[in-house]
Design an enzyme around this catalytic site. Sequence first.
Site, PDB file in Angstrom:
ATOM      1  N   GLY A  64      -0.564  -5.082   0.950  1.00 46.48           N
ATOM      2  CA  GLY A  64      -1.799  -5.004   0.179  1.00 46.48           C
ATOM      3  C   GLY A  64      -1.721  -5.691  -1.163  1.00 46.48           C
TER       4      GLY A  64
ATOM      5  CD  GLU B 198       0.644  -5.859   5.911  1.00 48.43           C
ATOM      6  OE1 GLU B 198      -0.028  -5.737   4.885  1.00 48.43           O
ATOM      7  OE2 GLU B 198       1.336  -6.890   6.145  1.00 48.43           O
TER       8      GLU B 198
ATOM      9  CD  GLU C  52      -3.773  -7.278   3.252  1.00 51.30           C
ATOM     10  OE1 GLU C  52      -4.363  -7.495   4.320  1.00 51.30           O
ATOM     11  OE2 GLU C  52      -3.336  -6.150   2.922  1.00 51.30           O
TER      12      GLU C  52
ATOM     13  CB  ALA D 112      -0.907  -0.009   1.228  1.00 50.69           C
TER      14      ALA D 112
END
Length: 260
Positions: A112, A135, A115, A66
């Site tokens: 992300g 993360e 994900e 991200a």
Amino acid sequence: MNFNNILTETSNNITTITINRPKKLNALNQETIQELHSAFKLANEDAQTKVIIITGSGEKAFVAGADISEFADFNVSEGEALAANGQKILFDFVENLTTPVIAAVNGFALGGGLELAMACHFRVASDNAKMGLPEVSLGVIPGYGGTQRLTQLVGKGRAMEMIMTAGMIDAKTAHNYGLVNHVTTQEDILYLCKKIAGKITNNSSVAIAKAINAVNASHKTNVNGFDIEIKAFGACFGTEDFTEGTTAFLEKRKANFPGK
């Protein structure tokens, strides 16, 4: 529709969506997440699209994570809203599409990015791919469904280790874990994805949509996946695709599914 951060192309009943932020290693900012939602929605509603492939531009990354600069100063409520909105707009949305989605993981798929790949219906990786959820090294946890989908795909123990160490695994390990279905060269990754997609397009899109729903039901709380399967199985008997498929089988010919 014109996009700032993604490219789309449709050919032979396959829509390929390419995240096009190579200078940012295709990192997911909020604009890109919204554009992906729109692109997936358009492809899912396009009768000519029977399979969607998602990949990243360049040779380094699928999605390297991200865009941290967007939320580094968020407070608790803003962080919670970020995760909730992202899951709704993109990650859960992709998982529940009625059109099959293949992730072509062509390089780094971190945070992300992994994900997003896990939200797809299955994954093909290039042999230079690296995957991980880093993360906790930033003082946060995966917020776009990573704790849930990684556990479903690789098991609790491996998911716990990957999340807690914040480390990366290579494509071979990801294949051994069951995180990706196939590993190939970067040069051949889209070719292999399109080859698999071509096999999917030969089958009933109506039945495939119902199968996606039934498989997804097995991971939902307070939902009996067997009941969903039974109802979906029965519903198939009322479709034109079922009539065509069974007729073609009995007539010993290739089915020409109308998608209805």
